[in-house]
Design a protein around this motif. Structure first.
Motif, short mmCIF file in Angstrom:
data_model
loop_
_atom_site.label_atom_id
_atom_site.label_comp_id
_atom_site.label_asym_id
_atom_site.label_seq_id
_atom_site.Cartn_x
_atom_site.Cartn_y
_atom_site.Cartn_z
N ARG A 58 44.96 17.02 54.16
CA ARG A 58 44.44 15.73 53.73
C ARG A 58 45.62 14.78 53.65
NH1 ARG A 58 40.44 15.66 48.77
NH2 ARG A 58 40.60 13.50 49.32
N LEU A 59 45.36 13.54 53.96
CA LEU A 59 46.45 12.56 53.93
C LEU A 59 46.03 11.38 53.08
CD1 LEU A 59 49.19 11.53 54.97
CD2 LEU A 59 47.97 10.53 56.90
N GLY A 60 46.82 11.11 52.08
CA GLY A 60 46.57 9.98 51.22
C GLY A 60 47.46 8.81 51.58
N VAL A 61 46.95 7.61 51.42
CA VAL A 61 47.71 6.41 51.69
C VAL A 61 47.71 5.58 50.41
CG1 VAL A 61 47.85 4.30 53.07
CG2 VAL A 61 46.99 6.40 54.10
N MET A 62 48.90 5.36 49.86
CA MET A 62 48.99 4.51 48.68
C MET A 62 49.38 3.11 49.14
SD MET A 62 51.15 4.75 45.16
CE MET A 62 52.67 4.08 45.76
N LEU A 63 48.57 2.17 48.84
CA LEU A 63 48.83 0.79 49.25
C LEU A 63 49.31 -0.01 48.04
CD1 LEU A 63 45.63 0.26 51.40
CD2 LEU A 63 47.94 0.68 52.21
N GLY A 68 47.19 -8.17 50.07
CA GLY A 68 47.75 -8.80 51.26
C GLY A 68 46.94 -8.47 52.50
N ASN A 69 47.31 -9.10 53.60
CA ASN A 69 46.57 -8.94 54.85
C ASN A 69 46.58 -7.52 55.38
OD1 ASN A 69 46.02 -11.66 54.83
ND2 ASN A 69 47.73 -12.18 56.15
N ASN A 70 47.73 -6.87 55.39
CA ASN A 70 47.83 -5.56 56.04
C ASN A 70 47.03 -4.48 55.33
OD1 ASN A 70 49.56 -6.70 57.92
ND2 ASN A 70 51.38 -6.19 56.75
N GLY A 71 47.16 -4.39 54.03
CA GLY A 71 46.45 -3.34 53.29
C GLY A 71 44.94 -3.50 53.36
N THR A 75 42.32 -0.97 55.35
CA THR A 75 41.22 -0.37 54.60
C THR A 75 39.88 -0.75 55.21
OG1 THR A 75 42.55 -0.53 52.59
CG2 THR A 75 40.20 -0.14 52.31
N ALA A 76 39.70 -2.01 55.56
CA ALA A 76 38.44 -2.46 56.15
C ALA A 76 38.18 -1.78 57.50
CB ALA A 76 38.45 -3.98 56.33
N ALA A 77 39.22 -1.64 58.31
CA ALA A 77 39.05 -1.00 59.63
C ALA A 77 38.64 0.46 59.48
CB ALA A 77 40.34 -1.10 60.43
N ALA A 155 39.47 -10.31 49.03
CA ALA A 155 39.68 -9.76 50.37
C ALA A 155 38.38 -9.58 51.11
CB ALA A 155 40.42 -8.43 50.28
N GLY A 156 37.27 -9.61 50.40
CA GLY A 156 35.97 -9.52 51.08
C GLY A 156 35.53 -8.12 51.20
#
Length: 156
Positions: A58-63, A68-71, A75-77, A155-156
């Motif tokens: 499993r891979l976790g991503v801490m933002l 901001g735009n990138n995070g 996440t949306a993608a 962010a919507g």
């Protein structure tokens, strides 16, 4: 996501076990020296062993700074693809995809088949790797001190 075709490398330098794929690689180069106005070139080689676990963890991503735009875009993608979202456009229905993602949309040329045709496989089939749909997100603290909920709404 569509399952990638499986392939096996038949080589004395590649060993498959239930736990790992182990490959021996010899990196060849040259060493150049100047001796009395003469350039001497000597071949050199270094042997490497690459070991890749076959079990994809499993891979976790801490933002940090998710507002901001990138995070929020990442996440949306991932969520759009995970949920298989689609929407109407003038040109017809559009479905979420990973076009533009090297690991998800790119292909690699393996070589030629018996008929001389090039054989391509998805980049994601080369080695075991985490699918973006399986990422686990942890929205960390925003460096500007903003609470998460208003950021998520903005962010919507």
């Amino acid at each position: 996501m569509e399952a990638a075709p499986q392939f096996v490398v038949e080589s004395p330098d590649v060993v498959y076990s239930p736990e790992a794929i182990e490959a021996q690689y010899e990196y060849r180069t040259t060493r150049v020296s100047r001796e009395g106005g003469v350039l001497k070139v000597r071949p050199t080689s270094t042997r490497f062993t690459f070991r890749t676990a076959r079990q994809v963890p499993r891979l976790g991503v801490m933002l940090v700074g998710w507002g901001g735009n990138n995070g929020s875009t990442l996440t949306a993608a991932v969520l759009a693809n995970r949920l298989r979202l689609s929407w109407p456009t003038r040109a017809g229905r559009q479905e979420a995809n990973y076009y533009g993602s090297l690991t998800q949309a790119g292909t690699v040329n393996l070589g030629l088949d018996a008929e001389g045709q090039e054989v391509f496989v998805p980049f994601s089939a080369l080695l075991p790797m985490v699918s973006p749909n399986d990422l686990v997100f942890d929205v960390g603290a925003d460096p500007q001190g903003h609470p998460r909920l208003p950021i998520q709404r903005r962010a919507g």
